[in-house]
Design a protein around this motif. Structure first.
Motif, PDB file in Angstrom:
ATOM      1  N   PRO A  64       2.309 -15.844  -1.381  1.00  0.00           N
ATOM      2  CA  PRO A  64       1.444 -15.518  -2.511  1.00  0.00           C
ATOM      3  C   PRO A  64       1.522 -14.069  -2.986  1.00  0.00           C
ATOM      4  O   PRO A  64       1.309 -13.792  -4.160  1.00  0.00           O
ATOM      5  N   GLY A 116      -2.398 -10.139 -11.359  1.00  0.00           N
ATOM      6  CA  GLY A 116      -2.941 -10.824 -10.195  1.00  0.00           C
ATOM      7  C   GLY A 116      -3.676  -9.888  -9.252  1.00  0.00           C
ATOM      8  O   GLY A 116      -3.528  -8.670  -9.335  1.00  0.00           O
ATOM      9  N   ARG A 117      -4.479 -10.477  -8.367  1.00  0.00           N
ATOM     10  CA  ARG A 117      -5.272  -9.678  -7.430  1.00  0.00           C
ATOM     11  C   ARG A 117      -5.321 -10.359  -6.061  1.00  0.00           C
ATOM     12  O   ARG A 117      -5.394 -11.584  -5.975  1.00  0.00           O
ATOM     13  N   THR A 118      -5.319  -9.519  -5.033  1.00  0.00           N
ATOM     14  CA  THR A 118      -5.600 -10.007  -3.682  1.00  0.00           C
ATOM     15  C   THR A 118      -6.934  -9.397  -3.290  1.00  0.00           C
ATOM     16  O   THR A 118      -7.159  -8.213  -3.511  1.00  0.00           O
ATOM     17  N   LEU A 151      -5.314 -14.479  -1.329  1.00  0.00           N
ATOM     18  CA  LEU A 151      -4.107 -13.785  -1.784  1.00  0.00           C
ATOM     19  C   LEU A 151      -3.664 -14.275  -3.151  1.00  0.00           C
ATOM     20  O   LEU A 151      -3.683 -15.467  -3.424  1.00  0.00           O
ATOM     21  N   GLY A 152      -3.269 -13.350  -4.003  1.00  0.00           N
ATOM     22  CA  GLY A 152      -2.649 -13.720  -5.263  1.00  0.00           C
ATOM     23  C   GLY A 152      -3.538 -14.517  -6.197  1.00  0.00           C
ATOM     24  O   GLY A 152      -3.172 -15.577  -6.670  1.00  0.00           O
ATOM     25  N   ALA A 177      -0.376 -15.521  -8.093  1.00  0.00           N
ATOM     26  CA  ALA A 177      -1.054 -15.382  -9.377  1.00  0.00           C
ATOM     27  C   ALA A 177      -0.276 -16.094 -10.477  1.00  0.00           C
ATOM     28  O   ALA A 177      -0.854 -16.757 -11.340  1.00  0.00           O
ATOM     29  N   LYS A 201      -6.807  -5.573  -4.436  1.00  0.00           N
ATOM     30  CA  LYS A 201      -5.469  -4.982  -4.477  1.00  0.00           C
ATOM     31  C   LYS A 201      -4.648  -5.624  -5.591  1.00  0.00           C
ATOM     32  O   LYS A 201      -4.761  -6.824  -5.823  1.00  0.00           O
ATOM     33  N   THR A 202      -3.859  -4.800  -6.274  1.00  0.00           N
ATOM     34  CA  THR A 202      -3.048  -5.331  -7.375  1.00  0.00           C
ATOM     35  C   THR A 202      -1.631  -4.782  -7.278  1.00  0.00           C
ATOM     36  O   THR A 202      -1.360  -3.905  -6.461  1.00  0.00           O
ATOM     37  N   ILE A 203      -0.747  -5.288  -8.125  1.00  0.00           N
ATOM     38  CA  ILE A 203       0.591  -4.728  -8.240  1.00  0.00           C
ATOM     39  C   ILE A 203       0.605  -3.850  -9.491  1.00  0.00           C
ATOM     40  O   ILE A 203       0.534  -4.352 -10.608  1.00  0.00           O
ATOM     41  N   ASP A 239       4.526 -10.028 -11.263  1.00  0.00           N
ATOM     42  CA  ASP A 239       3.297  -9.986 -10.474  1.00  0.00           C
ATOM     43  C   ASP A 239       3.428 -10.840  -9.223  1.00  0.00           C
ATOM     44  O   ASP A 239       4.493 -11.358  -8.928  1.00  0.00           O
ATOM     45  N   MET A 240       2.303 -11.004  -8.514  1.00  0.00           N
ATOM     46  CA  MET A 240       2.307 -11.785  -7.287  1.00  0.00           C
ATOM     47  C   MET A 240       2.612 -13.256  -7.587  1.00  0.00           C
ATOM     48  O   MET A 240       2.087 -13.824  -8.545  1.00  0.00           O
TER      49      MET A 240
END
Lengths: 203, 160
Positions: free
Chosen positions: A61, B136-138, B23-24, A150, B151-153, A146-147
């Motif tokens: 993920p 996206g976010r964790t 996650l994600g 997501a 947390k992000t990218i 991105d992840m």
């Protein structure tokens, strides 16, 4: 009537695989022409997953990927996702621009990647359209770096409306020297499965 | 310390010490509930706004309305009191944008609105949120203090 993903017979799965095969075969040829290199592809897989396993596809993920997403509509609707690792994305634009530096992806690169995705998806969709006789129209690309979790949440939510499983047809691409690998996902809307299978005489 | 992963369309509760992580998060919304008196934390990862709009709604953790109810029940059964519980929200991004009428792509925003509506109905106060955007976010909910780490990218890391 929607399709019951839990009760697909092997005949239907074979047909979906064949759709993937023809579609991605055309896409691979388009890619090979574009980068003027040999491109191999795997036998497409039909994957039916629980939500909890969806985010493990594409390296987990939190793995950062480049996702190029398309919507198609017409006689049938759905989405296409072209996903590749950041490294593959960089290598791909380096091949396209005939350079070998390893800098960060800039706006120009991202635009080039969108265009590659566009050509791949359009050749995929066109071959499906020819095969089934269904009129299909594809959107402009939308790109996200991105992840994986997501990015994959987008198709997962579309399936979430109908049930608790996600179905997609996945093909892996590989450029000759392994510098570029990518995954192409065909994600038809659940109502469109029947339309497509019907046209092919399966249901 | 116990670390519990909350998957897509899933929820979990924990009494301190322990962390709940998801996650994600993309267009899905992470709903974090926390009772600081008993140090009980709950986290839900919802995909869709409303169970009543959908026929196949057996998975209660998938929808904002039903997931919040169940999360609250689970926290109460561990000893939480509803009046001590506060909420934090994260996620609800729009990962891709298209010019289509298809409102499924605005699902992130709708998920956030539906979560807020349900929390308001239950009288649970939302004390902070980090929602929307196109990334996206964790998230990690720490049951010892109720901190929600996001947390992000490329969009930083913060505690809300």
């Amino acid at each position: 009537m929607g399709l019951d993903i839990d009760n697909l017979n092997s005949n239907m799965i074979d047909v979906l695989k064949e759709l993937g095969n023809i579609g991605s075969g055309n896409a691979a040829t388009a890619l090979a022409k574009m980068i003027n290199k040999k491109v191999d592809m795997s036998v497409p897989q039909v994957k039916i997953l629980d939500y909890k396993d969806v985010s493990d596809v594409l390296g987990g993920p939190e793995n950062v990927i480049v996702g190029i997403y398309f919507h198609f509509e017409g006689d049938a609707a759905g989405n296409i996702l072209f996903a590749l690792s950041q490294k593959s994305a960089k290598n791909l634009v380096n091949i396209l621009f005939n350079r070998d530096n390893g800098k960060q992806l800039d706006e120009m690169d991202i635009s080039a990647l969108s265009e590659v995705g566009n050509i791949l998806s359009a050749s995929y969709i066109n071959s499906l359209s020819t095969l089934t006789g269904l009129k299909l129209k594809i959107s402009v690309p939308s790109i996200s770096i991105d992840m994986a979790g997501a990015i994959l949440s987008v198709p997962a939510i579309q399936f979430g409306v109908m049930g608790d499983k996600v179905l997609f047809i996945e093909t892996e691409f590989q450029e000759g020297k392994n510098q570029v690998t990518g995954d192409l996902f065909l994600i038809p809307d659940i109502d469109s499965f029947n339309t497509i299978l019907n046209k092919l005489g399966v249901v | 310390m116990k670390i519990i992963k909350v998957g897509m369309a899933d929820l979990a509760v924990v009494k301190s010490p322990g962390k709940l992580i998801t996650l994600g998060l993309g267009s899905c919304v992470g709903i974090a509930l926390y009772d600081k008196r008993t140090k009980i934390a709950g986290l839900a990862h919802i995909m869709l706004p409303n169970s009543k709009e959908i026929k196949n709604n057996s998975n209660k953790a998938k929808f904002a309305d039903t997931a919040i109810e169940i999360l609250l029940e689970k926290m109460e059964s561990l000893g939480s009191n509803k009046w001590n519980i506060v909420a934090k929200l994260s996620g609800g991004a729009q990962m891709f944008s298209f010019n289509t009428k298809n409102d499924i792509l605005k699902i992130g925003e709708r998920n956030v609105l539906a979560s807020k509506k349900k929390l308001n109905q239950l009288g649970i106060k939302i004390i902070s949120e980090d929602t929307g955007g196109n990334y996206g976010r964790t998230i990690e909910l720490d049951s010892s203090n109720g901190d929600l780490l996001v947390k992000t990218i490329g969009h930083g890391t913060k505690v809300i």
